[in-house]
Write a protein that holds these residues in place. Structure first.
Motif, short mmCIF file in Angstrom:
data_model
loop_
_atom_site.label_atom_id
_atom_site.label_comp_id
_atom_site.label_asym_id
_atom_site.label_seq_id
_atom_site.Cartn_x
_atom_site.Cartn_y
_atom_site.Cartn_z
N LEU A 89 -7.80 -4.51 4.80
CA LEU A 89 -8.50 -3.24 5.01
C LEU A 89 -8.03 -2.56 6.29
CD1 LEU A 89 -12.14 -4.08 3.85
CD2 LEU A 89 -10.38 -2.79 2.63
N SER A 90 -7.79 -3.33 7.35
CA SER A 90 -7.31 -2.73 8.60
C SER A 90 -5.87 -2.24 8.45
CB SER A 90 -7.43 -3.73 9.75
OG SER A 90 -6.63 -4.88 9.53
N MET A 91 -5.05 -2.98 7.69
CA MET A 91 -3.68 -2.55 7.46
C MET A 91 -3.64 -1.24 6.68
SD MET A 91 -0.68 -4.31 5.16
CE MET A 91 -0.52 -5.81 6.13
N VAL A 92 -4.39 -1.18 5.58
CA VAL A 92 -4.38 0.00 4.73
C VAL A 92 -4.93 1.22 5.47
CG1 VAL A 92 -5.36 1.02 2.62
CG2 VAL A 92 -4.49 -1.32 2.60
N LYS A 93 -5.96 1.00 6.27
CA LYS A 93 -6.59 2.11 6.99
C LYS A 93 -5.62 2.83 7.91
CE LYS A 93 -10.37 3.00 10.27
NZ LYS A 93 -11.48 2.38 11.05
N LEU A 94 -4.72 2.08 8.54
CA LEU A 94 -3.85 2.66 9.57
C LEU A 94 -2.40 2.87 9.13
CD1 LEU A 94 -5.17 0.58 12.61
CD2 LEU A 94 -5.70 2.96 12.06
N ALA A 95 -2.04 2.39 7.94
CA ALA A 95 -0.64 2.45 7.50
C ALA A 95 -0.26 3.85 7.04
CB ALA A 95 -0.41 1.44 6.39
N HIS A 96 0.89 4.30 7.50
CA HIS A 96 1.47 5.58 7.06
C HIS A 96 2.97 5.40 6.93
CE1 HIS A 96 -2.28 7.82 7.71
NE2 HIS A 96 -2.41 7.13 8.83
N PHE A 97 3.52 5.91 5.84
CA PHE A 97 4.95 5.82 5.60
C PHE A 97 5.49 7.19 5.21
CE2 PHE A 97 3.45 1.53 5.17
CZ PHE A 97 4.47 0.76 5.70
N LEU A 98 6.77 7.36 5.42
CA LEU A 98 7.40 8.64 5.13
C LEU A 98 7.66 8.79 3.64
CD1 LEU A 98 10.00 8.74 8.06
CD2 LEU A 98 7.64 9.63 8.03
N GLU A 99 7.98 10.01 3.25
CA GLU A 99 8.31 10.30 1.85
C GLU A 99 9.46 9.40 1.38
OE1 GLU A 99 8.17 12.25 -1.85
OE2 GLU A 99 6.81 12.37 -0.14
N GLY A 100 9.28 8.75 0.24
CA GLY A 100 10.32 7.89 -0.31
C GLY A 100 10.28 6.46 0.17
N GLU A 101 9.42 6.15 1.14
CA GLU A 101 9.31 4.79 1.66
C GLU A 101 8.24 4.01 0.89
OE1 GLU A 101 10.68 5.55 6.30
OE2 GLU A 101 8.55 5.33 5.83
N VAL A 102 8.47 2.70 0.76
CA VAL A 102 7.57 1.83 0.01
C VAL A 102 7.28 0.58 0.83
CG1 VAL A 102 7.21 0.53 -2.13
CG2 VAL A 102 8.55 2.64 -2.17
N LEU A 103 6.00 0.21 0.94
CA LEU A 103 5.62 -1.06 1.55
C LEU A 103 5.58 -2.11 0.45
CD1 LEU A 103 4.58 -2.78 3.93
CD2 LEU A 103 2.26 -2.02 3.34
N VAL A 104 6.38 -3.16 0.59
CA VAL A 104 6.43 -4.24 -0.41
C VAL A 104 5.74 -5.46 0.20
CG1 VAL A 104 7.88 -5.63 -1.92
CG2 VAL A 104 8.62 -3.33 -1.25
N LEU A 105 4.63 -5.86 -0.41
CA LEU A 105 3.86 -7.01 0.07
C LEU A 105 4.14 -8.21 -0.82
CD1 LEU A 105 0.47 -5.20 0.75
CD2 LEU A 105 2.15 -5.94 2.45
N HIS A 106 4.68 -9.28 -0.21
CA HIS A 106 4.98 -10.52 -0.92
C HIS A 106 3.88 -11.53 -0.61
CE1 HIS A 106 9.38 -9.52 -1.60
NE2 HIS A 106 9.05 -8.65 -0.64
N PHE A 107 3.40 -12.22 -1.65
CA PHE A 107 2.42 -13.28 -1.46
C PHE A 107 2.92 -14.57 -2.10
CE2 PHE A 107 0.01 -9.33 -1.38
CZ PHE A 107 -0.74 -9.48 -0.21
#
Length: 402
Positions: free
Chosen positions: A133-151
């Protein structure tokens, strides 16, 4: 009279035929019993082999291709029309397996978290909630960028994680992709590489094979596809105070030869662990507090330049069993913290392999050693000047509220 003789002969043949069938049936039954009896656990297998067999029996995967994983993909509502591949719909639609390059499409930022046995621990679930929740709240990425979360996950934890992530990411303002890696498959690939070092850096609980996964960061460059060039590994017990995208910009600050970005340990852990070496070398900097000492590393937040790790002759030589044993003997080292111990030990000898992240990127909150014999020097290790970007609630330390 002749008729009776004929009947007797026919009955005899039927009787003989049934006896023959009975013998065949009996023989087949005995063969099956023998197969399961002599092919079972009565063989003298090693404990490691037993665990491999058990984990293989418990997985439904047919291969160990790490590019085949369960994924979720997401675009913000304004961009969902761009294609079916990233469409978010019902859970049965978005959790699926497919093959593909990790770097396909736009700029991707990869982050990995261990997510095993979370289904059994309410504490881990609560920590994961705070982190995401804290990550999502503050995360911002530029156009065309993707955050890939591996578990890296077991099946039961993956099912729980899928449900939790649906909630945590439903309002995410950025593009993301989620990949679940099977912990059994990763461990099978990892074990031959790190087996020799485990005796130096494991707790010795007996789960020798399964403990290999705690050395994932050490050899990730060998088991992940070459298309994956950079990845950040993160603990679950974190709370983000800034945009996670900023953490990835630290890769650009690596000096030549560095392969890993990591923060120092903020407790006198290695003052204690290296006690014999320090006794034999009273003027050493090993285990001493900053800024002049070498307090060791903490692996709660790590930047792994996988391309640099693959290209570094020095780093890969240090993975060889003979060199691990040599350094462990030289420093009289016996640890129990997995990858963190390995990085700390080789960092004493080869600091050039590491980029020192500011302590604010992994502001550790644990104070255990303050109350266990090191109160007089504790603050020399624990202090951290400058802004806090990520809190680390290690050893169940409470994390400050916003």
């Amino acid at each position: 009279m002749g008729f009776l003789v004929l009947v007797v002969r026919i009955m005899g043949r039927i009787s003989t035929f049934r006896s023959y069938q009975f013998v065949l049936l009996l023989a087949a039954t005995l063969a099956v019993i023998a197969f399961y009896y002599f092919g079972s656990e009565r063989h003298s297998f090693s404990s490691t082999t037993k665990r491999i067999r058990q984990t293989q029996a418990n997985t439904n995967r047919n291969d160990a291709d790490l590019t085949v994983d369960t994924r979720i993909s997401h675009l913000p509502p304004s961009e969902q029309q761009r294609g079916e591949e990233l469409n978010v719909g019902e859970e049965s639609d978005i959790f699926r397996s497919r093959k593909g390059s990790f770097e396909a499409g736009g700029q991707r930022y990869h982050a990995l978290m261990m997510f095993t046995k979370v289904d059994r621990s309410r504490s881990l679930q609560d920590k994961f909630r705070v982190a995401m929740l804290s990550m999502v709240k503050l995360a911002h990425f530029l156009e065309g960028e993707v955050l890939v979360l591996h578990f890296v996950s077991d099946q039961a934890s993956q099912e729980l994680g899928q449900r939790m992530l649906q909630e945590f990411l439903q309002d995410a303002p950025f593009k993301y992709e989620i990949i679940f890696h099977d912990v059994v498959e990763l461990t099978q690939k990892l074990f031959p590489i790190v087996e020799a070092m485990q005796k130096h850096f494991s707790a010795g609980s007996g789960a020798y094979y399964s403990e290999s996964i705690f050395f994932l960061s050490v050899a990730m460059h060998h088991i992940m596809p070459e298309s994956l060039t950079r990845i950040v590994q993160l603990d679950l017990d974190l709370k983000y105070k800034t945009n996670i995208r900023d953490l990835f910009q630290e890769f650009d600050k690596f000096p030549p030869g560095a392969v890993i970005g990591i923060t120092r340990e903020m407790q006198p852990v290695y003052r204690h662990t290296f006690w014999l070496y320090r006794k034999e070398n009273p003027k050493t900097r090993v285990g001493e507090p900053p800024p002049e000492g070498l307090p060791g590393f903490n692996s709660g937040v790590m930047l792994l330049d996988l391309s640099a790790m693959r290209a570094s002759t020095l780093y890969n030589q240090l993975l060889k069993p003979s060199n691990v044993a040599k350094l462990a003997e030289q420093y009289r080292f016996k640890g129990h913290l997995g990858d963190q111990d390995f990085f700390t030990m080789i960092g004493m000898e080869h600091p050039e392999l590491f980029y020192s992240l500011a302590c604010g990127w992994n502001r550790q909150l644990c104070t255990w050693w303050r109350d266990h014999g090191y109160g007089d020097v504790f603050q020399l290790y624990y202090g951290c000047d400058g802004p806090v970007y990520i809190y680390h609630g290690n050893c169940n330390a409470p994390i400050p509220d916003d």
